[in-house]
Design a protein around this motif. Structure first.
Motif, PDB file in Angstrom:
ATOM      1  N   ARG A 226       0.797  -1.228   0.000  1.00 23.99           N
ATOM      2  CA  ARG A 226       0.000   0.000   0.000  1.00 23.99           C
ATOM      3  C   ARG A 226       0.834   1.283   0.000  1.00 23.99           C
TER       4      ARG A 226
ATOM      5  N   GLU B 231      -8.581   5.158  -0.075  1.00 22.16           N
ATOM      6  CA  GLU B 231      -8.711   3.877   0.606  1.00 22.16           C
ATOM      7  C   GLU B 231      -9.854   3.031   0.036  1.00 22.16           C
TER       8      GLU B 231
ATOM      9  N   ARG C  56      -7.606  -0.202   3.469  1.00 18.25           N
ATOM     10  CA  ARG C  56      -6.767   0.644   4.326  1.00 18.25           C
ATOM     11  C   ARG C  56      -5.353   0.724   3.787  1.00 18.25           C
TER      12      ARG C  56
END
Length: 146
Positions: free
Chosen positions: A51, A123, A127
């Motif tokens: 991420r 998001e 997350r």
């Protein structure tokens, strides 16, 4: 403190010091003067696996501008070189007029509708950040950046 966390803080401190020295050389001055109550905030974002690119895009495209709108001065942004943290860690330093200003700035930032929209959109695939470490710092009397 775990070895990984220690490494993250050590990398951040070294990067901050290197950035400070570079700033002094570029500006050709011995000191960067500011209000005596100014504080620096070291923030380390630990991302969920895969991420970090989404977090970097959010900062690059939106967050820094919203920080500026809320009187948060970006000093610098870094990613570690160490293999264990380079793919999931973002380190940055902000300057605030005072610790009280920092609390106010963060409160207003969190309530900003633009930020809330950006956070929600970034998001959409899940997350991004697992954990945030925040440390407020005062410059020493011998620091080139005040």
């Amino acid at each position: 403190m775990t070895l990984s966390r220690f490494r993250s803080f050590a990398v951040a401190a070294l990067a901050f010091a290197a950035g400070s020295l570079l700033t002094v050389r570029i500006l050709k001055t011995g000191k960067v003067q500011a209000q005596s109550s100014r504080v620096f905030e070291l923030r380390v974002y630990h991302c969920l696996p895969g991420r970090l690119p989404a977090l970097q895009a959010r900062f690059r495209d939106h967050t820094i501008g919203i920080f500026t709108k809320h009187h948060m001065t970006s000093v610098g942004y870094w990613t570690p070189q160490d293999p264990s943290t380079k793919d999931n860690t973002l380190i940055y330093v902000l300057a605030h007029d005072s610790r009280e200003s920092a609390r106010k700035n963060w409160r207003e930032f969190g309530a900003d509708p633009e930020w809330q929209q950006v956070a929600k959109a970034s998001e959409a695939d899940g997350r991004i950040v697992e954990k945030i470490d925040s440390t407020f710092m005062d410059p020493t009397d011998y620091s080139p950046m005040k």
